[in-house]
Motif scaffolding. Structure first.
Motif, PDB file in Angstrom:
ATOM      1  N   TRP A  25      77.970  30.057  35.688  1.00  0.00           N
ATOM      2  CA  TRP A  25      78.193  30.132  34.242  1.00  0.00           C
ATOM      3  C   TRP A  25      76.927  29.730  33.482  1.00  0.00           C
ATOM      4  N   LEU A  26      76.198  28.749  34.018  1.00  0.00           N
ATOM      5  CA  LEU A  26      75.004  28.229  33.363  1.00  0.00           C
ATOM      6  C   LEU A  26      73.894  29.280  33.316  1.00  0.00           C
ATOM      7  N   PHE A  27      73.709  29.968  34.424  1.00  0.00           N
ATOM      8  CA  PHE A  27      72.628  30.940  34.499  1.00  0.00           C
ATOM      9  C   PHE A  27      72.945  32.234  33.772  1.00  0.00           C
ATOM     10  N   ALA A  28      74.195  32.386  33.314  1.00  0.00           N
ATOM     11  CA  ALA A  28      74.574  33.541  32.507  1.00  0.00           C
ATOM     12  C   ALA A  28      74.176  33.353  31.040  1.00  0.00           C
ATOM     13  N   VAL A  29      73.860  32.109  30.651  1.00  0.00           N
ATOM     14  CA  VAL A  29      73.452  31.805  29.284  1.00  0.00           C
ATOM     15  C   VAL A  29      71.938  31.924  29.192  1.00  0.00           C
ATOM     16  N   PRO A  30      71.419  32.723  28.241  1.00  0.00           N
ATOM     17  CA  PRO A  30      69.955  32.812  28.105  1.00  0.00           C
ATOM     18  C   PRO A  30      69.331  31.420  27.968  1.00  0.00           C
ATOM     19  N   GLY A  31      68.329  31.127  28.787  1.00  0.00           N
ATOM     20  CA  GLY A  31      67.677  29.827  28.792  1.00  0.00           C
ATOM     21  C   GLY A  31      68.311  28.839  29.753  1.00  0.00           C
ATOM     22  N   GLY A  32      69.393  29.225  30.410  1.00  0.00           N
ATOM     23  CA  GLY A  32      70.106  28.334  31.311  1.00  0.00           C
ATOM     24  C   GLY A  32      69.347  27.957  32.552  1.00  0.00           C
ATOM     25  N   GLU A  33      68.312  28.690  32.856  1.00  0.00           N
ATOM     26  CA  GLU A  33      67.517  28.364  34.036  1.00  0.00           C
ATOM     27  C   GLU A  33      66.545  27.213  33.770  1.00  0.00           C
ATOM     28  N   GLY A  34      66.456  26.777  32.520  1.00  0.00           N
ATOM     29  CA  GLY A  34      65.612  25.629  32.173  1.00  0.00           C
ATOM     30  C   GLY A  34      64.136  25.972  32.205  1.00  0.00           C
ATOM     31  N   GLY A  35      63.321  24.937  32.280  1.00  0.00           N
ATOM     32  CA  GLY A  35      61.888  25.140  32.407  1.00  0.00           C
ATOM     33  C   GLY A  35      61.130  25.148  31.096  1.00  0.00           C
ATOM     34  N   ASP A  36      61.777  24.838  29.952  1.00  0.00           N
ATOM     35  CA  ASP A  36      61.036  24.816  28.697  1.00  0.00           C
ATOM     36  C   ASP A  36      60.100  23.607  28.673  1.00  0.00           C
ATOM     37  N   ALA A  37      59.243  23.557  27.669  1.00  0.00           N
ATOM     38  CA  ALA A  37      58.218  22.504  27.583  1.00  0.00           C
ATOM     39  C   ALA A  37      58.837  21.114  27.511  1.00  0.00           C
ATOM     40  N   ASP A  38      59.934  20.956  26.774  1.00  0.00           N
ATOM     41  CA  ASP A  38      60.577  19.644  26.675  1.00  0.00           C
ATOM     42  C   ASP A  38      61.112  19.182  28.023  1.00  0.00           C
ATOM     43  N   LEU A 166      78.459   4.449  23.150  1.00  0.00           N
ATOM     44  CA  LEU A 166      77.466   5.521  23.047  1.00  0.00           C
ATOM     45  C   LEU A 166      76.895   5.582  21.644  1.00  0.00           C
ATOM     46  N   LYS A 167      75.566   5.716  21.576  1.00  0.00           N
ATOM     47  CA  LYS A 167      74.909   5.852  20.278  1.00  0.00           C
ATOM     48  C   LYS A 167      74.073   7.131  20.316  1.00  0.00           C
ATOM     49  N   LEU A 168      74.378   8.066  19.400  1.00  0.00           N
ATOM     50  CA  LEU A 168      73.621   9.303  19.313  1.00  0.00           C
ATOM     51  C   LEU A 168      72.212   8.993  18.829  1.00  0.00           C
ATOM     52  N   THR A 169      71.215   9.373  19.639  1.00  0.00           N
ATOM     53  CA  THR A 169      69.830   9.068  19.278  1.00  0.00           C
ATOM     54  C   THR A 169      68.997  10.314  18.981  1.00  0.00           C
ATOM     55  N   ASP A 170      69.477  11.499  19.408  1.00  0.00           N
ATOM     56  CA  ASP A 170      68.704  12.719  19.129  1.00  0.00           C
ATOM     57  C   ASP A 170      69.604  13.939  19.277  1.00  0.00           C
ATOM     58  N   VAL A 171      69.298  14.948  18.494  1.00  0.00           N
ATOM     59  CA  VAL A 171      69.954  16.251  18.563  1.00  0.00           C
ATOM     60  C   VAL A 171      68.853  17.287  18.417  1.00  0.00           C
ATOM     61  N   ARG A 172      68.878  18.295  19.303  1.00  0.00           N
ATOM     62  CA  ARG A 172      67.913  19.375  19.147  1.00  0.00           C
ATOM     63  C   ARG A 172      68.517  20.677  19.633  1.00  0.00           C
ATOM     64  N   ARG A 173      67.971  21.757  19.144  1.00  0.00           N
ATOM     65  CA  ARG A 173      68.403  23.087  19.574  1.00  0.00           C
ATOM     66  C   ARG A 173      67.392  23.620  20.557  1.00  0.00           C
ATOM     67  N   ASN A 174      67.905  24.204  21.654  1.00  0.00           N
ATOM     68  CA  ASN A 174      67.058  24.837  22.661  1.00  0.00           C
ATOM     69  C   ASN A 174      67.685  26.193  22.962  1.00  0.00           C
ATOM     70  N   GLY A 175      67.279  27.210  22.225  1.00  0.00           N
ATOM     71  CA  GLY A 175      67.873  28.531  22.388  1.00  0.00           C
ATOM     72  C   GLY A 175      69.347  28.476  22.067  1.00  0.00           C
ATOM     73  N   GLN A 176      70.190  28.863  23.005  1.00  0.00           N
ATOM     74  CA  GLN A 176      71.635  28.869  22.825  1.00  0.00           C
ATOM     75  C   GLN A 176      72.278  27.511  23.100  1.00  0.00           C
ATOM     76  N   PHE A 177      71.487  26.526  23.479  1.00  0.00           N
ATOM     77  CA  PHE A 177      72.004  25.205  23.836  1.00  0.00           C
ATOM     78  C   PHE A 177      71.792  24.210  22.700  1.00  0.00           C
ATOM     79  N   ALA A 178      72.735  23.283  22.566  1.00  0.00           N
ATOM     80  CA  ALA A 178      72.579  22.126  21.693  1.00  0.00           C
ATOM     81  C   ALA A 178      72.386  20.928  22.608  1.00  0.00           C
ATOM     82  N   GLU A 179      71.245  20.256  22.500  1.00  0.00           N
ATOM     83  CA  GLU A 179      70.981  19.101  23.353  1.00  0.00           C
ATOM     84  C   GLU A 179      71.261  17.822  22.580  1.00  0.00           C
ATOM     85  N   LEU A 180      72.147  17.025  23.152  1.00  0.00           N
ATOM     86  CA  LEU A 180      72.541  15.746  22.550  1.00  0.00           C
ATOM     87  C   LEU A 180      72.045  14.620  23.447  1.00  0.00           C
ATOM     88  N   THR A 181      71.466  13.606  22.850  1.00  0.00           N
ATOM     89  CA  THR A 181      70.995  12.448  23.601  1.00  0.00           C
ATOM     90  C   THR A 181      71.696  11.206  23.074  1.00  0.00           C
TER      91      THR A 181
END
Length: 186
Positions: A25-38, A166-181
């Protein structure tokens, strides 16, 4: 001091893998293979990887790593990898894979020492990350939420957490993904 970070991807309904332990399911999402600069920056700060046996087995099978051990560095590099398991699993030839059976606290001093001044990445799965939480060792959860649902499967983190932990410390968009820290409070 090394931090312990659970960095993973999940479906919108909170599953790491489907009922057959697949990540297709992960690899069906564009960008799911990872590897971006972050992600590469994150990986540069990692000294040790820790994963459960199901995660390790999936990577072995999906990438055919026993037959093609030369692929291992593309995933994890030369870092030591602890695999927590209750069953016999093959080691990837030439990789620094260490099998552990028992509580994470029994191996924590070895893991911390091997990480040096770098962080520890809990690759998966959710139950192993939960064991680090139970031991008071998990510092951060970084989760990339994919625009997909499974309806059932392996849960992201099979533990109960109140908002006070849990304390939300960061939110960012990475293509189709929402990254929560989130910072994890003991």
């Amino acid at each position: 001091m090394a931090r312990v970070i659970f960095y993973t991807a999940t479906t919108l309904d909170g599953y790491l893998a489907d009922e057959a332990d697949s990540l297709d399911w992960l690899f069906a999402v564009p960008g799911g293979e990872g590897g971006d600069a972050d992600f590469q920056t994150f990986l540069d700060g990692i000294g040790v990887l820790v994963q459960g046996s199901t995660t390790y087995q999936w990577v072995l099978d999906h990438e055919d790593l026993i037959a093609h051990p030369e692929k291992w560095p593309a995933f994890y590099g030369p870092r030591p990898t602890w695999v927590f398991t209750t069953r016999e699993l093959p080691a990837v030839p030439g990789a620094d894979v260490r099998f552990a059976a028992g509580p994470v606290t029994d191996y924590w001093s070895q893991i911390r020492e091997a990480a040096g001044h770098l962080d520890v990445w809990v690759v998966g799965g959710g139950d192993l990350a939960g064991q680090f939480v139970d031991a008071g060792l998990l510092d951060e959860i970084r989760v990339s939420v994919a625009p997909a649902t499974l309806g059932a499967g392996r849960p992201l983190l099979p533990r109960r957490f109140g908002a006070d932990r849990l304390k939300l410390t960061d939110v960012r968009r990475n293509g189709q993904f929402a990254e929560l820290t989130y910072a994890v409070r003991s």
